[in-house]
Design a protein around this motif. Sequence first.
Motif, PDB file in Angstrom:
ATOM      1  N   PRO A   1       0.838  -1.215   0.000  1.00 55.48           N
ATOM      2  CA  PRO A   1       0.000   0.000   0.000  1.00 55.48           C
ATOM      3  C   PRO A   1       0.861   1.250   0.000  1.00 55.48           C
ATOM      4  CG  PRO A   1       0.111  -0.932   2.190  1.00 55.48           C
ATOM      5  CD  PRO A   1       0.832  -1.900   1.297  1.00 55.48           C
ATOM      6  N   SER A   2       0.277   2.321  -0.488  1.00 59.63           N
ATOM      7  CA  SER A   2       0.999   3.591  -0.542  1.00 59.63           C
ATOM      8  C   SER A   2       0.194   4.664   0.163  1.00 59.63           C
ATOM      9  CB  SER A   2       1.262   4.007  -1.990  1.00 59.63           C
ATOM     10  OG  SER A   2       1.881   5.272  -2.038  1.00 59.63           O
ATOM     11  N   GLN A   3       0.856   5.366   1.069  1.00 56.26           N
ATOM     12  CA  GLN A   3       0.197   6.466   1.757  1.00 56.26           C
ATOM     13  C   GLN A   3       0.180   7.716   0.896  1.00 56.26           C
ATOM     14  OE1 GLN A   3       2.113   7.586   5.410  1.00 56.26           O
ATOM     15  NE2 GLN A   3       0.424   8.829   6.142  1.00 56.26           N
ATOM     16  N   ARG A   4       1.119   7.797  -0.018  1.00 47.42           N
ATOM     17  CA  ARG A   4       1.239   8.985  -0.855  1.00 47.42           C
ATOM     18  C   ARG A   4       0.686   8.715  -2.252  1.00 47.42           C
ATOM     19  NH1 ARG A   4       6.800  12.148   0.843  1.00 47.42           N
ATOM     20  NH2 ARG A   4       6.319  12.236   3.064  1.00 47.42           N
ATOM     21  N   PRO A   5       0.138   9.744  -2.919  1.00 41.30           N
ATOM     22  CA  PRO A   5      -0.464   9.542  -4.242  1.00 41.30           C
ATOM     23  C   PRO A   5       0.590   9.256  -5.304  1.00 41.30           C
ATOM     24  CG  PRO A   5      -0.425  11.872  -3.687  1.00 41.30           C
ATOM     25  CD  PRO A   5       0.017  11.140  -2.460  1.00 41.30           C
ATOM     26  N   ILE A   6       0.125   8.642  -6.408  1.00 42.84           N
ATOM     27  CA  ILE A   6       1.027   8.329  -7.508  1.00 42.84           C
ATOM     28  C   ILE A   6       1.110   9.523  -8.463  1.00 42.84           C
ATOM     29  CG2 ILE A   6       0.528   5.874  -7.358  1.00 42.84           C
ATOM     30  CD1 ILE A   6      -1.256   6.216  -9.831  1.00 42.84           C
ATOM     31  N   PHE A   7       2.142   9.518  -9.281  1.00 38.95           N
ATOM     32  CA  PHE A   7       2.321  10.567 -10.282  1.00 38.95           C
ATOM     33  C   PHE A   7       1.469  10.269 -11.515  1.00 38.95           C
ATOM     34  CE2 PHE A   7       6.135  11.137  -7.775  1.00 38.95           C
ATOM     35  CZ  PHE A   7       6.342  12.509  -7.807  1.00 38.95           C
TER      36      PHE A   7
ATOM     37  N   PRO B   1      -1.810  14.886  -7.307  1.00 38.36           N
ATOM     38  CA  PRO B   1      -2.913  15.741  -6.831  1.00 38.36           C
ATOM     39  C   PRO B   1      -2.519  16.455  -5.543  1.00 38.36           C
ATOM     40  CG  PRO B   1      -3.705  13.548  -7.425  1.00 38.36           C
ATOM     41  CD  PRO B   1      -2.211  13.477  -7.426  1.00 38.36           C
ATOM     42  N   ILE B   2      -2.632  17.744  -5.540  1.00 35.19           N
ATOM     43  CA  ILE B   2      -2.114  18.523  -4.417  1.00 35.19           C
ATOM     44  C   ILE B   2      -2.872  18.237  -3.129  1.00 35.19           C
ATOM     45  CG2 ILE B   2      -3.538  20.563  -4.926  1.00 35.19           C
ATOM     46  CD1 ILE B   2      -1.096  22.263  -4.041  1.00 35.19           C
ATOM     47  N   LEU B   3      -4.187  18.031  -3.216  1.00 39.20           N
ATOM     48  CA  LEU B   3      -4.944  17.754  -1.996  1.00 39.20           C
ATOM     49  C   LEU B   3      -4.578  16.395  -1.418  1.00 39.20           C
ATOM     50  CD1 LEU B   3      -8.499  19.162  -2.832  1.00 39.20           C
ATOM     51  CD2 LEU B   3      -6.631  20.248  -1.574  1.00 39.20           C
ATOM     52  N   ASP B   4      -4.318  15.424  -2.276  1.00 39.30           N
ATOM     53  CA  ASP B   4      -3.897  14.110  -1.782  1.00 39.30           C
ATOM     54  C   ASP B   4      -2.528  14.187  -1.113  1.00 39.30           C
ATOM     55  OD1 ASP B   4      -6.226  13.035  -2.721  1.00 39.30           O
ATOM     56  OD2 ASP B   4      -5.358  12.196  -4.548  1.00 39.30           O
ATOM     57  N   CYS B   5      -1.655  15.040  -1.649  1.00 39.81           N
ATOM     58  CA  CYS B   5      -0.341  15.232  -1.017  1.00 39.81           C
ATOM     59  C   CYS B   5      -0.488  15.849   0.366  1.00 39.81           C
ATOM     60  CB  CYS B   5       0.542  16.116  -1.902  1.00 39.81           C
ATOM     61  SG  CYS B   5       1.045  15.352  -3.452  1.00 39.81           S
ATOM     62  N   ILE B   6      -1.376  16.834   0.473  1.00 42.89           N
ATOM     63  CA  ILE B   6      -1.606  17.479   1.766  1.00 42.89           C
ATOM     64  C   ILE B   6      -2.181  16.478   2.754  1.00 42.89           C
ATOM     65  CG2 ILE B   6      -2.958  19.254   2.936  1.00 42.89           C
ATOM     66  CD1 ILE B   6      -2.727  20.923   0.349  1.00 42.89           C
ATOM     67  N   LYS B   7      -3.127  15.662   2.292  1.00 41.93           N
ATOM     68  CA  LYS B   7      -3.719  14.646   3.165  1.00 41.93           C
ATOM     69  C   LYS B   7      -2.671  13.639   3.629  1.00 41.93           C
ATOM     70  CE  LYS B   7      -8.387  14.858   1.172  1.00 41.93           C
ATOM     71  NZ  LYS B   7      -9.400  14.134   0.347  1.00 41.93           N
ATOM     72  N   ALA B   8      -1.753  13.274   2.727  1.00 41.14           N
ATOM     73  CA  ALA B   8      -0.718  12.308   3.085  1.00 41.14           C
ATOM     74  C   ALA B   8       0.168  12.835   4.204  1.00 41.14           C
ATOM     75  CB  ALA B   8       0.120  11.964   1.862  1.00 41.14           C
ATOM     76  N   LEU B   9       0.526  14.108   4.150  1.00 44.60           N
ATOM     77  CA  LEU B   9       1.347  14.705   5.202  1.00 44.60           C
ATOM     78  C   LEU B   9       0.544  14.882   6.491  1.00 44.60           C
ATOM     79  CD1 LEU B   9       3.195  17.457   3.102  1.00 44.60           C
ATOM     80  CD2 LEU B   9       4.198  15.358   4.009  1.00 44.60           C
ATOM     81  N   TYR B  10      -0.696  15.313   6.334  1.00 43.42           N
ATOM     82  CA  TYR B  10      -1.544  15.610   7.492  1.00 43.42           C
ATOM     83  C   TYR B  10      -1.935  14.351   8.247  1.00 43.42           C
ATOM     84  CZ  TYR B  10      -5.466  17.723  10.056  1.00 43.42           C
ATOM     85  OH  TYR B  10      -6.332  18.168  11.042  1.00 43.42           O
ATOM     86  N   SER B  11      -2.095  13.233   7.530  1.00 40.86           N
ATOM     87  CA  SER B  11      -2.608  12.011   8.148  1.00 40.86           C
ATOM     88  C   SER B  11      -1.519  11.025   8.538  1.00 40.86           C
ATOM     89  CB  SER B  11      -3.578  11.315   7.180  1.00 40.86           C
ATOM     90  OG  SER B  11      -2.911  10.922   5.987  1.00 40.86           O
TER      91      SER B  11
END
Length: 807
Positions: A41-47, A65-75
């Motif tokens: 599994p990947s916590q961070r989004p793919i390119f 996706p910028i929102l997915d990147c923010i969610k990955a850092l935040y969560s």
Amino acid sequence: MRGSGSTAFSDLLAIEGVTEALGLSYADSAGLNSIIDNDMPSQRPIFTRSEVVIGGQAFDLFRRPILDCIKALYSNPEHSQYLCFTPEQHYTDADRTMRLYHDFNTGRWWWDTQDAVEKDKPGATIVPVIISSDKTQITLFQNKSAYPVYLTIGNLPKEIRRKPSQQGQILLAYLPSSRLEHISNKSARRRMVANLFHTCMAELTAPLKEAGLEGIIMQSGDGVWRRCHPILAAYVGDYPEQCLVTTCYYGDCPCCKTEKEDLGLFPVSKPYRDFEEALDAAMAIGTKEWTDECLAANIKPIQHLFWKDLPYMDIFRSITPDILHQMYQGVMKHLISWLTSICGANEMDARVRRLPPNYNIRIFHEGISLLSRISGAEHKQMCSFILGTVVDVPGLTAPQSNALIAATRALLDFLYLACFPIHSSSSLIALDGSLADFHAKKAIFITLDVRKHFNFPKLHFLSHYSRAIKYFGTTDNYNTETTERLHIDFTKDAYRASNHKDEYTQMTRWLERREKIIQHTSYISWRLNNLDGSFIPSTSILPTCHTLTGAQRTSTDMKCAFIPKITTHPTMKSVTLSKLEDKGVKGYGAIDFTRALKQFVVQFNPHLQSNIVDEYARFIVLPFRTLPIWHQVKFTNTDLFGKKTLGSVSAHPRRFNSHGQVTQLSQFDTALISLKSGTEDHTIQDTRVARLRAVFSLPEDKLDTLFPANCRPPKHLAYVEWFSKFPRSHEPHSRLYQVKKEINGDGTVAASVIPVEMIIRSVHLLPKWGGTVLSEWTGETVLDLSPSFLLNIFKDDHLYYSFTQLQ
């Protein structure tokens, strides 16, 4: 036989029996990659790969996706205990008159933005988005470059954000790095490059418009759901990047309306740039007035400005200070060049080569005048001693020399103050005061004909540092040094892992796999640490960000007491007393060692009066001929910095190989000694400089013959040679304290044996040259030959803070 290559791992697994012996579920690298790609599994989004069309030409954009990147850092659950969700105001006093600034949430930006969002959508959690971008070269000879864009959030403490190993930053995109050389017209090419950049960034940041206004529900690593508003807070970049982002003209200030010919004036009289005026000009695109309105707003007529639709932000205010490029690679680079011209290249190099060695002081053995492609780290190292090289410059009158020293000191003060990891209202006043002091004295560089004016943007931008610190916290929140470090992990290493053909597809895939492996490694470590099923504490009792290694939040943390640390086993198990007292290149130069040790034995007896120490010492007989010797004492502070070495003092003679060749020069460092026991708070008069000659320990089996049974000495002792006490005031222009070797009545240097615990830290002394440097002086002998010295408070940040607080 052949060297290792891309198939080396598969070749290893192809050896009969290796896969079975290791119990692997794959037989080659392709099988392993398949498992990583499909099963992990990947916590961070793919390119994803998309095309951006500008002027009829298509360019590849690799992005997440910028929102997915923010969610990955935040969560991220590893960071949940450190996340900040609300703005805070910290003060040093109960009356709240002295405010503190350090992390991002202590700045005014978060407070102002929180108030603005609360008016529209009460109950919001602000997620400050920090973006940085910088084009970097990825090959040495083919001139190929990449254009990465990085993202982090201000909710994370700065200690996490600036360490790549903490996974607090994420690669958002690779922008097109084409130079558009097919466009022959330079002006059209520059305009096309700017349009391409803003078009790409507009696609990247477009989701922030609605998310910033309406908010999105996000779950932090502690399992709590909140309505979060991701808002672009700061944009980190060097000066060309700042001009590109704000669309200001090169040579102008990206923050205020100061004209190019007035950049050298201080204080700044022009107002900050008007963001609403720039927005009105950007919205006029497609009309006849567009170009004129852009000209009136002093911005370039660029289409698709990425920031024009983003809520609650001011792009001109979001431009942050840049210590690396503005200070080390900018203003300080200029200063060192000016000082070299004034002093003379040969004289400057001679002085640099003869500086005494010390921890954290780099000695440029070939000088500095002929260096090329000097890095920011090297300029930083030069700044630690550059003030000492302009003392007693030959050929200058006394007023000129004093003015040159004072101007140099003022600029160094600004640099070191700007780098503070924590600021207060008073330190920001001192920051602005040091800049004003430099501008008041900068005319000396014009008088000495090394400058004609000071109208360059990097010097001008120093006027905006205190404002940025008040808004966004200290400068280590947004330094481009982090960006430069990220280039290695996210760009250069990724490029080397590709076959250099269609490299971005391979680079992004390599990064995705690397992030999955890091995440899986972290998960395995967590599982192994909780095999016993122990209770995982809730966030209410988890440690705060203050427990982060290196976190500094108070003035006590800034002072950072150093604790001596010595290895268990000595460097030399047995050194004779005669070698300790030998003044030759193979000896330690502790000429009065025997007498000083006898005095220590007598003084350690609490029943003897001090006025009869010398008389009693004559009757002491030392029951040993050799002693174990340590060549280094290190300093740590485990509470703040863990196992990191913060400093050290060395004391060793020359070392030779079997052929009689010198393999290491002698080094006997100077240290700051405490004259007052039982406290960590020292005034200047409570301390004294001494030169370390030997660190030793007395044999355990001989202590009974020297000391009473109930009065044992410390395990580790040091023989030191004293310098004079600190004067009541520092020198008026350099504002450094002058010391000299303390000489006894018989002409010998005053010396004592002291417990190692009395050593506070290492210090560096700058020789007073007295004119042209003498040829017989060397780095080894300058501490013996120079008649007087200045205490170098610019050796490191901790020493600078400690001494400026005492002045």
